[in-house]
Design an enzyme around this catalytic site. Structure first.
Site, PDB file in Angstrom:
ATOM      1  N   ASP A  44      -0.716  -1.648  -1.465  1.00  0.00           N
ATOM      2  CA  ASP A  44      -0.438  -2.567  -0.757  1.00  0.00           C
ATOM      3  C   ASP A  44      -0.083  -3.277   0.571  1.00  0.00           C
ATOM      4  O   ASP A  44       0.190  -1.657   1.687  1.00  0.00           O
ATOM      5  CB  ASP A  44       1.806  -2.494  -1.487  1.00  0.00           C
ATOM      6  CG  ASP A  44       2.904  -3.682  -1.194  1.00  0.00           C
ATOM      7  OD1 ASP A  44       1.380  -4.855  -1.382  1.00  0.00           O
ATOM      8  OD2 ASP A  44       3.809  -3.001  -1.716  1.00  0.00           O
TER       9      ASP A  44
ATOM     10  N   GLU B   4      -1.748  -6.007   4.454  1.00  0.00           N
ATOM     11  CA  GLU B   4      -1.913  -7.388   6.039  1.00  0.00           C
ATOM     12  C   GLU B   4      -2.343  -7.063   6.834  1.00  0.00           C
ATOM     13  O   GLU B   4      -3.250  -7.905   8.002  1.00  0.00           O
ATOM     14  CB  GLU B   4      -0.867  -8.425   5.987  1.00  0.00           C
ATOM     15  CG  GLU B   4      -0.529  -9.266   4.491  1.00  0.00           C
ATOM     16  CD  GLU B   4       0.038  -8.000   3.685  1.00  0.00           C
ATOM     17  OE1 GLU B   4       0.609  -7.198   3.732  1.00  0.00           O
ATOM     18  OE2 GLU B   4      -0.279  -8.107   2.392  1.00  0.00           O
TER      19      GLU B   4
ATOM     20  N   ASP C  15       4.610 -11.063  -3.441  1.00  0.00           N
ATOM     21  CA  ASP C  15       6.026 -11.048  -4.047  1.00  0.00           C
ATOM     22  C   ASP C  15       6.158 -12.510  -4.586  1.00  0.00           C
ATOM     23  O   ASP C  15       6.919 -13.904  -3.550  1.00  0.00           O
ATOM     24  CB  ASP C  15       6.718 -10.902  -3.233  1.00  0.00           C
ATOM     25  CG  ASP C  15       6.565  -9.466  -3.046  1.00  0.00           C
ATOM     26  OD1 ASP C  15       5.534  -9.459  -4.200  1.00  0.00           O
ATOM     27  OD2 ASP C  15       7.063  -8.965  -1.394  1.00  0.00           O
TER      28      ASP C  15
HETATM   29  C1  GLC Z   1       5.779  -4.985  -1.874  1.00  0.00           C
HETATM   30  C2  GLC Z   1       4.818  -5.625  -3.297  1.00  0.00           C
HETATM   31  C3  GLC Z   1       5.070  -5.738  -3.724  1.00  0.00           C
HETATM   32  C4  GLC Z   1       6.362  -3.916  -4.465  1.00  0.00           C
HETATM   33  C5  GLC Z   1       7.343  -3.662  -3.154  1.00  0.00           C
HETATM   34  C6  GLC Z   1       7.494  -2.346  -3.250  1.00  0.00           C
HETATM   35  O1  GLC Z   1       6.848  -5.924  -2.414  1.00  0.00           O
HETATM   36  O2  GLC Z   1       4.558  -6.611  -3.144  1.00  0.00           O
HETATM   37  O3  GLC Z   1       4.680  -5.342  -5.198  1.00  0.00           O
HETATM   38  O4  GLC Z   1       7.113  -3.850  -5.582  1.00  0.00           O
HETATM   39  O5  GLC Z   1       6.358  -4.126  -1.782  1.00  0.00           O
HETATM   40  O6  GLC Z   1       5.849  -1.303  -2.749  1.00  0.00           O
END
Ligand code: GLC
Length: 811
Positions: A423, A426, A499
């Site tokens: 995650d 980017e 998200d």
């Molecule tokens: C980011 C991710 C999401 C995750 C969050 C906490 O917003 O896109 O899927 O739950 O971080 O890790």
């Protein structure tokens, strides 16, 4: 716009001045677009042809019979021929020839000709019959970049009046991109909206459809790139970049599906995931402590709702330090994971790129000692705040860093973790969005600033994770997902759309984004089922789950400040429907796994817009029905309170999945669809494999494979792929690829089977049910032997045959 005399003069003047000015220039230099003008001479080196205009050189390279690459070197020297996306730009080079007439040079393969205009340097691509698929509107051009060096580079193509455009990854908008402009710059976009741009991924690849014929352009440039599909000027489609090389691949069609397949030949296909990764995944930010996971597992199993994996979001870590456990919440991770595994659950954990700056934290210490963290232009470390607080960030574009990162998973793998969710790559930095441009990267030895490495940072992170897990797992297939991506990331991970929000609009967006990702080379994709932020009601969640059954990656996920989001969270009425649809996913697993094999081995996309099935201009705007694999068409319900949906079925016969009623395609139907159901159709001639419902994909061995056979007057092939489900034995031919061919007429149905590979299934028979027979079946011969028909519980004729059968004739 063409190269005007005025610009030409301005260009000459600037070059003149530069020669004579020795003193600092007070005024910033006038930036001028330089256009190629005419071809002065050419040269050839094997399958590459070089065309010159003064100091500028253009290379036209035959990559394959259907793919030609074009590159521009404004001052003669090309950049190093290195790409993260394209593993092999020298494919099997087909027969090609070079010709010249008064107007142009022609580089041709058996399929496509690239014409280079001698007097105007305009480049076009034609098929064998001389039909132009795409042509330059103006010659390729560039602009000196005095601040960073290099050039802004531009290419513009002429738009036909009705030309339509597809692809470009996760753009949250209608499928046809005509009239819109986009930017590619991976961005963390929490709760993004319809039309917002850019989002998390950069896929600089589009498909043009002109006179119902398709071609593709892949602009392999990792800098911030822009695509304008007739937004600024209706007559042209342009793409340009803030740096790097003007380098693009022309990919010939004329079928859209072949363009996608050939794009995969360049950038690779999805790795073949373990079977369990195609089951239902349950996620939330965050499930903790350990007892929460245990009770979740208990709920799934006691309510008999199938599920293959449970996720741990950031709270499993100690203060969000990657590769650690919060021992208060998870005192015995190994014990917990093995307990979950004994109930059939795989555990997937999140990982982020930000490494907490803490001298007592081994990962930070190691990274610092080895000099693996990214540095700014003036050698300071790149520091920024993410979940753990102040962090430094590994430079994943350094092969040594990737190797190190891959090894860091050792303890998690020893604890039993089966998959990793990458995650914030980017990369996301709180407050300022991402890294500043001056951050330096190794770029696999080719060096670059963040301008060049930004869009591949996430891709290289998931690559490091994937390759590390592959080594640590030895003979088992890992599972990975990533939020950020660049072209080619499909080789290393699945993607989810980030998200999203619990609204009906987002449900529709999800259906668009997944179709778009799939035609852009990223078939293994899904959305956060139910919406990440906000709270869905039972109806929205159930409709989303129904779309989820037909999402290549099926995972429910939600933010921490929302209400719980399990299949039973909305009461018994919804729970029963949700169970039925998750069970449907499990019944379809053999079909879905076969579609993944087709993707992985042959490069066919898993989700296919109607236009891809029937490439007619009338279908350009159809986006609410799509094919899932090559035999199922679905029309997910994307609006509240809907009980009928108008569904278009492409030409040919289709069968209602639920009651097997036949429908003639080439027209629209109003399909009844209460919340308990959704429109699903099966193509005529299909042999649809179905597994028994299991609580997780490997719960039990299949005792008899159920095959649903649909009558056709044509000749139709279906494929069923099987293997161990989680090993690499398939690479040594331990798999079974079965080709069923169904053909028939008004009084007969023939089914043949051909098997390739060495895999031995757990079952010995097929139970076949025959649907849509236009005659009453009186005799059945299986490999020449008369065999009895009986009646299936649904009232249709059924027979049990050996899985070894070669030929069945029903009359
Ligand atoms: C980011 C991710 C999401 C995750 C969050 C906490 O917003 O896109 O899927 O739950 O971080 O890790």
């Amino acid at each position: 716009m063409k190269n005007t005399l005025k610009e030409k003069i301005a260009h000459d003047v600037v070059e003149e001045e530069i020669h004579h000015v020795n003193n600092p220039v007070l005024e910033p230099p006038m930036i001028v677009k330089n256009y190629l003008n005419q071809v002065t001479h050419y040269s050839q080196n094997e399958n590459s042809f070089f065309f010159h205009d003064g100091s500028a050189t253009v290379e036209v390279k035959v990559v394959s019979n259907e793919i030609i690459r074009v590159r521009l070197a404004p001052h003669g020297s090309f950049l190093a021929d290195f790409s993260y996306a394209v593993a092999n730009s020298d494919q099997h080079v087909a027969v090609f020839k070079f010709e010249e007439d008064e107007q142009s040079y022609r580089v041709s393969t058996n399929t496509v000709t690239c014409l280079i205009g001698k007097s105007d340097f305009l480049i076009s691509f034609q098929d064998r019959d001389g039909e132009v698929y795409t042509e330059d509107h103006s010659p390729m051009h560039w602009e000196e970049n005095p601040d960073f060096g290099g050039y802004y580079v531009y290419c513009s193509k002429t738009n036909e009046e009705h030309e339509a455009f597809f692809g470009l990854g996760d753009k949250p908008t209608h499928l046809n991109l005509r009239g819109k402009r986009f930017t590619n710059w991976n961005s963390d976009t929490y709760s993004f909206g319809f039309g917002q741009d850019p989002l998390y991924r950069s896929i600089p690849f589009y498909i043009g459809l002109k006179n119902e014929k398709a071609y593709g352009i892949f602009f392999d440039n990792t800098f911030k790139t822009y695509f304008d599909f007739g937004a600024e000027s209706p007559e042209q489609t342009s793409f340009w970049s803030e740096g790097g090389e003007l380098q693009y691949y022309y990919i010939h069609g004329p079928k859209m599906i072949d363009v996608v397949k050939r794009y995969h030949e360049l950038t690779g296909t999805n790795y073949l995931p373990p079977l369990w990764a195609l089951g239902y995944h349950q996620c939330r930010w965050s499930y903790y402590p350990d007892t929460k996971l245990e009770s979740l597992a208990y709920e799934f199993r006691s309510r008999k709702i199938p599920c293959d994996s449970l996720y741990l979001d950031i709270d499993y870590m100690d203060g969000y330090r990657c590769f650690t456990w919060n021992k208060r919440y998870f005192p015995d991770p190994k014990g917990l994971i093995s307990k979950l595994a004994s109930e059939g659950f795989k555990t997937v954990v999140i990982i982020d790129p930000g490494i907490k700056m803490d001298e007592n934290y081994w990962v930070f210490k190691e990274g610092k000692e080895k000099n693996y963290f990214c540095r700014r232009g003036d050698d300071y470390f790149m520091e920024g705040h993410v979940w753990p607080g102040r962090c430094q960030f590994p430079d994943f574009t350094n092969p040594a860093v990737r190797e190190w990162w891959g090894g860091l998973f050792k303890e998690l793998v020893d604890d039993g973790v089966a998959g990793v969710w990458n995650d914030m790559n980017e990369p996301a930095v709180f407050g300022r969005g991402t890294f500043p441009n001056d951050v330096r990267h190794n770029y696999d030895g080719y060096r670059g600033s963040h301008r060049k490495a930004h869009n591949v940072y996430g891709m290289q992170m998931v690559r490091a994770t994937y390759e590390g897990l592959k080594k640590l797992f030895h003979k088992k297939r890992p599972f990975t997902i990533t939020r950020a991506a660049y072209s080619g990331t499909q080789r290393y991970g699945a993607v989810w759309t980030g998200d999203n929000v619990a609204t009906w609009e987002h449900l529709r967006l999800g259906a668009l984004q997944m179709q778009r990702l799939s035609v852009s080379g990223m078939s293994f994709c899904g959305t956060d089922i139910g919406g990440f932020s906000g709270n869905p009601d039972g109806e929205l969640f159930t409709r989303w789950l129904q779309l989820g059954v037909f999402s290549p990656f099926m995972r429910a996920h939600s933010a921490g400040d929302t209400r719980e989001r399990e299949p039973w969270s909305f009461g018994e009425y919804y729970e029963n429907i949700n169970r039925k649809f998750i069970e449907l996913r499990y019944k379809l697993l053999p079909y879905i796994y076969s579609a993944f094999w087709e993707q992985s081995r042959y490069g066919y996309p898993i989700l296919r817009p109607v236009l891809m099935l029937e490439q007619e201009s009338g279908n350009i705007n159809r986006e609410e029905e799509f094919a899932f694999g090559d035999k199922i068409l679905v029309a997910p319900i994307l609006r509240q309170g809907v009980s009928t949906k108008r569904v278009y079925l492409p030409k040919g016969r289709w069968y209602d999945f639920w009651n097997h009623a036949p429908f003639e395609g080439g027209q629209e139907y109003d399909v009844e669809t209460s919340l308990e159901t959704m429109p699903i159709f099966v193509k005529e001639g299909a042999v649809m494999p179905e597994a028994p419902v299991m609580q997780y994909s490997s719960e039990k061995a299949i005792e008899i494979m159920h095959l649903k056979v649909y009558h056709t007057d044509k000749k139709v092939n279906s494929f069923l792929y099987e293997d161990h489900g989680d090993t690499y034995a398939y690479e040594s031919d331990v798999y079974a690829e079965k080709k069923f061919t169904v053909s028939g007429d008004q009084g007969k149905l023939t089914i043949t089977q051909q098997v390739d590979g060495l895999f031995k299934e757990s079952y010995s028979d097929y139970e076949m049910v025959l649907y849509g027979l236009p005659f009453e079946a009186k005799s059945v011969r299986v490999d020449g032997v008369i065999t009895q028909l009986s009646t299936h519980t649904d009232g249709f004729p059924k027979l049990v045959v050996s899985k070894e059968f070669k030929n069945i004739i029903v009359e």
